[in-house]
Motif scaffolding. Sequence first.
Motif, PDB file in Angstrom:
ATOM      1  N   VAL A 159      10.254  10.569   6.737  1.00  0.00           N
ATOM      2  CA  VAL A 159       8.916  11.165   6.788  1.00  0.00           C
ATOM      3  C   VAL A 159       8.272  11.071   5.403  1.00  0.00           C
ATOM      4  O   VAL A 159       7.090  10.737   5.275  1.00  0.00           O
ATOM      5  CB  VAL A 159       8.948  12.630   7.282  1.00  0.00           C
ATOM      6  N   LEU A 160       9.050  11.357   4.361  1.00  0.00           N
ATOM      7  CA  LEU A 160       8.522  11.250   2.999  1.00  0.00           C
ATOM      8  C   LEU A 160       8.142   9.808   2.668  1.00  0.00           C
ATOM      9  O   LEU A 160       7.066   9.552   2.101  1.00  0.00           O
ATOM     10  CB  LEU A 160       9.538  11.778   1.985  1.00  0.00           C
ATOM     11  N   VAL A 161       8.997   8.874   3.017  1.00  0.00           N
ATOM     12  CA  VAL A 161       8.714   7.456   2.729  1.00  0.00           C
ATOM     13  C   VAL A 161       7.426   7.030   3.434  1.00  0.00           C
ATOM     14  O   VAL A 161       6.524   6.430   2.825  1.00  0.00           O
ATOM     15  CB  VAL A 161       9.903   6.561   3.152  1.00  0.00           C
TER      16      VAL A 161
ATOM     17  N   ALA B 208       3.586  19.493   1.303  1.00  0.00           N
ATOM     18  CA  ALA B 208       3.386  19.869  -0.102  1.00  0.00           C
ATOM     19  C   ALA B 208       3.925  18.795  -1.041  1.00  0.00           C
ATOM     20  O   ALA B 208       3.375  18.581  -2.128  1.00  0.00           O
ATOM     21  CB  ALA B 208       4.071  21.210  -0.384  1.00  0.00           C
ATOM     22  N   ILE B 209       4.979  18.107  -0.631  1.00  0.00           N
ATOM     23  CA  ILE B 209       5.544  17.032  -1.457  1.00  0.00           C
ATOM     24  C   ILE B 209       4.649  15.792  -1.405  1.00  0.00           C
ATOM     25  O   ILE B 209       4.416  15.131  -2.417  1.00  0.00           O
ATOM     26  CB  ILE B 209       6.981  16.697  -1.006  1.00  0.00           C
ATOM     27  N   ILE B 210       4.125  15.489  -0.218  1.00  0.00           N
ATOM     28  CA  ILE B 210       3.325  14.273  -0.022  1.00  0.00           C
ATOM     29  C   ILE B 210       1.921  14.400  -0.617  1.00  0.00           C
ATOM     30  O   ILE B 210       1.376  13.441  -1.137  1.00  0.00           O
ATOM     31  CB  ILE B 210       3.248  13.922   1.482  1.00  0.00           C
ATOM     32  N   LYS B 211       1.343  15.572  -0.558  1.00  0.00           N
ATOM     33  CA  LYS B 211      -0.062  15.735  -0.974  1.00  0.00           C
ATOM     34  C   LYS B 211      -0.260  15.326  -2.433  1.00  0.00           C
ATOM     35  O   LYS B 211       0.642  15.396  -3.252  1.00  0.00           O
ATOM     36  CB  LYS B 211      -0.515  17.173  -0.787  1.00  0.00           C
ATOM     37  N   ARG B 212      -1.469  14.897  -2.712  1.00  0.00           N
ATOM     38  CA  ARG B 212      -1.870  14.620  -4.080  1.00  0.00           C
ATOM     39  C   ARG B 212      -3.381  14.810  -4.135  1.00  0.00           C
ATOM     40  O   ARG B 212      -4.113  14.137  -3.413  1.00  0.00           O
ATOM     41  CB  ARG B 212      -1.504  13.222  -4.529  1.00  0.00           C
ATOM     42  N   LYS B 213      -3.790  15.727  -4.978  1.00  0.00           N
ATOM     43  CA  LYS B 213      -5.224  16.005  -5.132  1.00  0.00           C
ATOM     44  C   LYS B 213      -5.890  14.893  -5.918  1.00  0.00           C
ATOM     45  O   LYS B 213      -5.319  14.339  -6.858  1.00  0.00           O
ATOM     46  CB  LYS B 213      -5.442  17.327  -5.869  1.00  0.00           C
TER      47      LYS B 213
END
Length: 180
Positions: free
Chosen positions: A53-55, A169-174
Amino acid sequence: METQETPFKAALRSGLIIGLISLVISYVVYFINATSLASSWMLLLLVLSFVLVLVFGFSYRKELGGYIPFGAAFQFSFFTLVVAGIVGLFGQLLLFQVIDPALPGVLADQQMQNTMEVMESFGAADAMSTEQIDEMKQGMLDGYTVGGQIKSFGFVLIFYAICALILGAIIKRKEPTPSY
């Protein structure tokens, strides 16, 4: 102008891939040693799913230009896990109801043996009556029925939501805001 893929469409593709990978691994384990399906090392399959999922999430974020808000990252993660879970549910139903209807009994016996070993290590096995042990085994068997698997999938959805919060929360990037 190029259209961006929605979190739902990206999750559908990713979830199908993760679900199929999990199914293949589960079936290979089944063909090698069916009782291994009741062992704790199958948790590695869950960890593998989260890593995938992270990848796929990082890939989706890159596809969006390197930035993804938390909401979209959560939606992507949750729906990816749900789609993979549905694929896994259908694969398990096929395995337990069609391919090998005797397998639930074998797995329930193995689970019971594992449970009794843990209880013995804590000194609690002697405190259980035969009726309690039979009731516990019946509960394990009920978990392999169609209704039991659908019911447990409902509880798994809650687990998926919690995990999707963490994965999102790990995947997000503002996107950086310009400072004047």
